[in-house]
Design a protein around this motif. Structure first.
Motif, PDB file in Angstrom:
ATOM      1  N   TRP A 226       0.827  -1.211   0.000  1.00 38.01           N
ATOM      2  CA  TRP A 226       0.000   0.000   0.000  1.00 38.01           C
ATOM      3  C   TRP A 226       0.860   1.259   0.000  1.00 38.01           C
ATOM      4  CZ3 TRP A 226      -4.411  -0.285  -2.028  1.00 38.01           C
ATOM      5  CH2 TRP A 226      -5.203  -1.415  -1.876  1.00 38.01           C
ATOM      6  N   ALA A 227       2.020   1.219   0.644  1.00 35.72           N
ATOM      7  CA  ALA A 227       2.932   2.368   0.602  1.00 35.72           C
ATOM      8  C   ALA A 227       3.444   2.573  -0.819  1.00 35.72           C
ATOM      9  CB  ALA A 227       4.102   2.150   1.565  1.00 35.72           C
ATOM     10  N   ALA A 228       3.816   1.490  -1.482  1.00 34.31           N
ATOM     11  CA  ALA A 228       4.295   1.585  -2.872  1.00 34.31           C
ATOM     12  C   ALA A 228       3.167   2.014  -3.805  1.00 34.31           C
ATOM     13  CB  ALA A 228       4.887   0.243  -3.315  1.00 34.31           C
ATOM     14  N   TYR A 229       1.994   1.396  -3.649  1.00 34.02           N
ATOM     15  CA  TYR A 229       0.861   1.731  -4.517  1.00 34.02           C
ATOM     16  C   TYR A 229       0.412   3.181  -4.301  1.00 34.02           C
ATOM     17  CZ  TYR A 229      -3.686   1.794  -6.720  1.00 34.02           C
ATOM     18  OH  TYR A 229      -4.759   2.134  -7.501  1.00 34.02           O
ATOM     19  N   GLY A 230       0.352   3.610  -3.053  1.00 34.12           N
ATOM     20  CA  GLY A 230      -0.054   4.985  -2.756  1.00 34.12           C
ATOM     21  C   GLY A 230       0.914   5.993  -3.349  1.00 34.12           C
ATOM     22  N   SER A 231       2.196   5.712  -3.260  1.00 40.48           N
ATOM     23  CA  SER A 231       3.201   6.603  -3.846  1.00 40.48           C
ATOM     24  C   SER A 231       3.063   6.651  -5.357  1.00 40.48           C
ATOM     25  CB  SER A 231       4.604   6.141  -3.468  1.00 40.48           C
ATOM     26  OG  SER A 231       4.740   6.126  -2.079  1.00 40.48           O
ATOM     27  N   PHE A 232       2.863   5.485  -5.952  1.00 41.50           N
ATOM     28  CA  PHE A 232       2.652   5.417  -7.398  1.00 41.50           C
ATOM     29  C   PHE A 232       1.404   6.203  -7.793  1.00 41.50           C
ATOM     30  CE2 PHE A 232       0.282   3.202 -10.784  1.00 41.50           C
ATOM     31  CZ  PHE A 232       1.104   3.515 -11.859  1.00 41.50           C
ATOM     32  N   SER A 233       0.331   6.050  -7.035  1.00 47.77           N
ATOM     33  CA  SER A 233      -0.928   6.754  -7.341  1.00 47.77           C
ATOM     34  C   SER A 233      -0.760   8.261  -7.219  1.00 47.77           C
ATOM     35  CB  SER A 233      -2.043   6.286  -6.418  1.00 47.77           C
ATOM     36  OG  SER A 233      -2.351   4.944  -6.683  1.00 47.77           O
ATOM     37  N   LEU A 234       0.023   8.692  -6.240  1.00 46.66           N
ATOM     38  CA  LEU A 234       0.273  10.118  -6.057  1.00 46.66           C
ATOM     39  C   LEU A 234       1.015  10.688  -7.266  1.00 46.66           C
ATOM     40  CD1 LEU A 234      -0.084  12.407  -4.005  1.00 46.66           C
ATOM     41  CD2 LEU A 234       2.148  11.789  -3.077  1.00 46.66           C
ATOM     42  N   VAL A 235       2.039   9.990  -7.714  1.00 51.15           N
ATOM     43  CA  VAL A 235       2.782  10.432  -8.896  1.00 51.15           C
ATOM     44  C   VAL A 235       1.876  10.377 -10.124  1.00 51.15           C
ATOM     45  CG1 VAL A 235       4.681   9.830 -10.456  1.00 51.15           C
ATOM     46  CG2 VAL A 235       5.038   9.809  -7.982  1.00 51.15           C
ATOM     47  N   GLU A 236       1.102   9.321 -10.235  1.00 47.24           N
ATOM     48  CA  GLU A 236       0.234   9.152 -11.402  1.00 47.24           C
ATOM     49  C   GLU A 236      -0.849  10.229 -11.473  1.00 47.24           C
ATOM     50  OE1 GLU A 236      -2.140   5.575 -13.610  1.00 47.24           O
ATOM     51  OE2 GLU A 236      -2.450   5.850 -11.464  1.00 47.24           O
ATOM     52  N   ALA A 237      -1.311  10.716 -10.330  1.00 43.06           N
ATOM     53  CA  ALA A 237      -2.338  11.760 -10.318  1.00 43.06           C
ATOM     54  C   ALA A 237      -1.874  13.007 -11.066  1.00 43.06           C
ATOM     55  CB  ALA A 237      -2.710  12.115  -8.880  1.00 43.06           C
ATOM     56  N   PHE A 238      -0.583  13.274 -11.023  1.00 45.74           N
ATOM     57  CA  PHE A 238      -0.047  14.453 -11.697  1.00 45.74           C
ATOM     58  C   PHE A 238       0.426  14.167 -13.114  1.00 45.74           C
ATOM     59  CE2 PHE A 238       0.520  15.292  -7.152  1.00 45.74           C
ATOM     60  CZ  PHE A 238      -0.184  16.477  -7.047  1.00 45.74           C
ATOM     61  N   THR A 239       0.666  12.906 -13.454  1.00 47.70           N
ATOM     62  CA  THR A 239       1.233  12.588 -14.768  1.00 47.70           C
ATOM     63  C   THR A 239       0.294  11.805 -15.678  1.00 47.70           C
ATOM     64  OG1 THR A 239       2.222  10.551 -13.924  1.00 47.70           O
ATOM     65  CG2 THR A 239       3.581  12.552 -13.839  1.00 47.70           C
ATOM     66  N   ASP A 240      -0.843  11.347 -15.150  1.00 41.00           N
ATOM     67  CA  ASP A 240      -1.734  10.465 -15.902  1.00 41.00           C
ATOM     68  C   ASP A 240      -2.242  11.095 -17.196  1.00 41.00           C
ATOM     69  OD1 ASP A 240      -3.241   7.984 -16.170  1.00 41.00           O
ATOM     70  OD2 ASP A 240      -5.008   9.246 -15.814  1.00 41.00           O
ATOM     71  N   LYS A 241      -2.585  12.356 -17.162  1.00 46.23           N
ATOM     72  CA  LYS A 241      -3.133  13.012 -18.357  1.00 46.23           C
ATOM     73  C   LYS A 241      -2.125  13.038 -19.502  1.00 46.23           C
ATOM     74  CE  LYS A 241      -7.066  13.891 -16.539  1.00 46.23           C
ATOM     75  NZ  LYS A 241      -8.082  12.913 -16.707  1.00 46.23           N
ATOM     76  N   ILE A 242      -0.870  13.101 -19.165  1.00 44.29           N
ATOM     77  CA  ILE A 242       0.172  13.103 -20.193  1.00 44.29           C
ATOM     78  C   ILE A 242       0.524  11.674 -20.591  1.00 44.29           C
ATOM     79  CG2 ILE A 242       2.573  13.729 -20.686  1.00 44.29           C
ATOM     80  CD1 ILE A 242       2.142  16.025 -18.586  1.00 44.29           C
ATOM     81  N   LEU A 243       0.783  10.830 -19.586  1.00 45.39           N
ATOM     82  CA  LEU A 243       1.235   9.467 -19.865  1.00 45.39           C
ATOM     83  C   LEU A 243       0.177   8.606 -20.545  1.00 45.39           C
ATOM     84  CD1 LEU A 243       3.212   8.656 -16.599  1.00 45.39           C
ATOM     85  CD2 LEU A 243       4.126   9.291 -18.841  1.00 45.39           C
ATOM     86  N   SER A 244      -1.104   8.871 -20.266  1.00 41.29           N
ATOM     87  CA  SER A 244      -2.153   8.029 -20.844  1.00 41.29           C
ATOM     88  C   SER A 244      -2.209   8.127 -22.361  1.00 41.29           C
ATOM     89  CB  SER A 244      -3.510   8.380 -20.235  1.00 41.29           C
ATOM     90  OG  SER A 244      -3.867   9.703 -20.561  1.00 41.29           O
ATOM     91  N   TRP A 245      -1.587   9.145 -22.927  1.00 39.92           N
ATOM     92  CA  TRP A 245      -1.563   9.282 -24.387  1.00 39.92           C
ATOM     93  C   TRP A 245      -0.534   8.353 -25.037  1.00 39.92           C
ATOM     94  CZ3 TRP A 245      -4.949  11.871 -27.363  1.00 39.92           C
ATOM     95  CH2 TRP A 245      -5.822  12.722 -26.708  1.00 39.92           C
ATOM     96  N   PHE A 246       0.401   7.852 -24.242  1.00 37.33           N
ATOM     97  CA  PHE A 246       1.411   6.960 -24.806  1.00 37.33           C
ATOM     98  C   PHE A 246       0.782   5.600 -25.105  1.00 37.33           C
ATOM     99  CE2 PHE A 246       4.157  10.042 -22.719  1.00 37.33           C
ATOM    100  CZ  PHE A 246       5.111  10.253 -23.714  1.00 37.33           C
ATOM    101  N   PRO A 247       1.150   5.023 -26.254  1.00 39.26           N
ATOM    102  CA  PRO A 247       0.593   3.697 -26.594  1.00 39.26           C
ATOM    103  C   PRO A 247       0.955   2.671 -25.520  1.00 39.26           C
ATOM    104  CG  PRO A 247       1.833   4.618 -28.439  1.00 39.26           C
ATOM    105  CD  PRO A 247       2.045   5.526 -27.263  1.00 39.26           C
ATOM    106  N   LEU A 248       0.025   1.833 -25.198  1.00 37.58           N
ATOM    107  CA  LEU A 248       0.187   0.734 -24.239  1.00 37.58           C
ATOM    108  C   LEU A 248       0.459   1.202 -22.806  1.00 37.58           C
ATOM    109  CD1 LEU A 248       2.312  -1.707 -26.418  1.00 37.58           C
ATOM    110  CD2 LEU A 248      -0.160  -1.589 -26.217  1.00 37.58           C
ATOM    111  N   TYR A 249       0.142   2.457 -22.488  1.00 38.09           N
ATOM    112  CA  TYR A 249       0.383   2.960 -21.141  1.00 38.09           C
ATOM    113  C   TYR A 249      -0.318   2.110 -20.091  1.00 38.09           C
ATOM    114  CZ  TYR A 249      -0.285   5.725 -16.932  1.00 38.09           C
ATOM    115  OH  TYR A 249      -0.341   6.126 -15.627  1.00 38.09           O
ATOM    116  N   TYR A 250      -1.608   1.836 -20.309  1.00 35.12           N
ATOM    117  CA  TYR A 250      -2.353   1.075 -19.308  1.00 35.12           C
ATOM    118  C   TYR A 250      -1.888  -0.377 -19.246  1.00 35.12           C
ATOM    119  CZ  TYR A 250      -5.267   5.090 -18.567  1.00 35.12           C
ATOM    120  OH  TYR A 250      -5.701   6.343 -18.235  1.00 35.12           O
ATOM    121  N   HIS A 251      -1.345  -0.884 -20.318  1.00 38.22           N
ATOM    122  CA  HIS A 251      -0.788  -2.242 -20.290  1.00 38.22           C
ATOM    123  C   HIS A 251       0.485  -2.285 -19.446  1.00 38.22           C
ATOM    124  CE1 HIS A 251      -3.461  -2.180 -23.737  1.00 38.22           C
ATOM    125  NE2 HIS A 251      -3.565  -3.497 -23.588  1.00 38.22           N
TER     126      HIS A 251
END
Length: 193
Positions: free
Chosen positions: A62-87
């Motif tokens: 949960w510490a690792a996942y929470g940290s990842f989620s925190l970073v992803e909250a700020f970068t998701d809009k950009i990173l989600s445009w990359f092909p296969l991001y969700y994979h």
């Protein structure tokens, strides 16, 4: 004996990873299931078994996942445009959980723990300020919070009444469900006599 939910998750995960041009909705749902759903249940099991090793494993996750989620909250809009991001995200979440790879433990020991140890005093000050501001806000808006609670209760009661219309109150103060067919037939036969 194999755990059926784990088999289902691995089958769904394999399908998601093998269909790279599939819908983002499916891959997002798979990420949510594998990143949150399965760990929540596994955490519950660890707590109920009172297994210290399993509890420690899921706390680290949960510490690792929470940290990842925190970073992803700020970068998701950009990173989600990359092909296969969700994979890639799905594979990362699996990597965090796999006991043979211990991804969450590696991430915690190599990055999170050193970062938090180095900045612990500053983070303690920041969290102290945030908590005191939350306490001030809640005390200043106690009436509004009570109003919102009462409004929510009334809305929930109304929704519950729509969903379960059979649960009406009788004169005895009890809530009665629908009568059984046999009772209805008996009362109809008595009415006919």
């Amino acid at each position: 004996m194999a755990f059926p939910a784990a088999n289902l998750c691995s089958e769904v995960g394999l399908r998601v990873l093998l269909s790279p041009f599939g819908s983002n909705v499916v891959t997002r749902a798979a990420c949510c299931s594998i990143g949150i759903g399965l760990p929540v249940y596994s955490t519950f099991k660890a707590i109920e078994k009172k297994d210290q090793n399993e509890q420690q494993k899921w706390l680290v996750y949960w510490a690792a996942y929470g940290s990842f989620s925190l970073v992803e909250a700020f970068t998701d809009k950009i990173l989600s445009w990359f092909p296969l991001y969700y994979h890639v995200k799905f594979a990362f979440l699996v990597w965090l959980q796999l006991p043979t790879l211990e991804g969450s433990r590696l991430l915690y020991n190599n990055y999170l723990r050193p970062f938090f140890l180095r900045h612990q005093a500053r983070l303690d000050n920041i969290t102290g300020v945030i908590y005191s501001e939350i306490v001030k806000f809640v005390s200043a808006h106690q009436g509004d919070i009570q109003f919102a609670k009462n409004l929510f209760r009334k809305m929930w009661s109304s929704i519950n009444g729509i969903i379960h219309p059979a649960g009406r109150q009788s004169s005895g103060g009890r809530i009665e469900g629908p009568s059984t067919r046999k009772q209805d037939e008996e009362s109809e036969s008595e009415d006919e006599d």
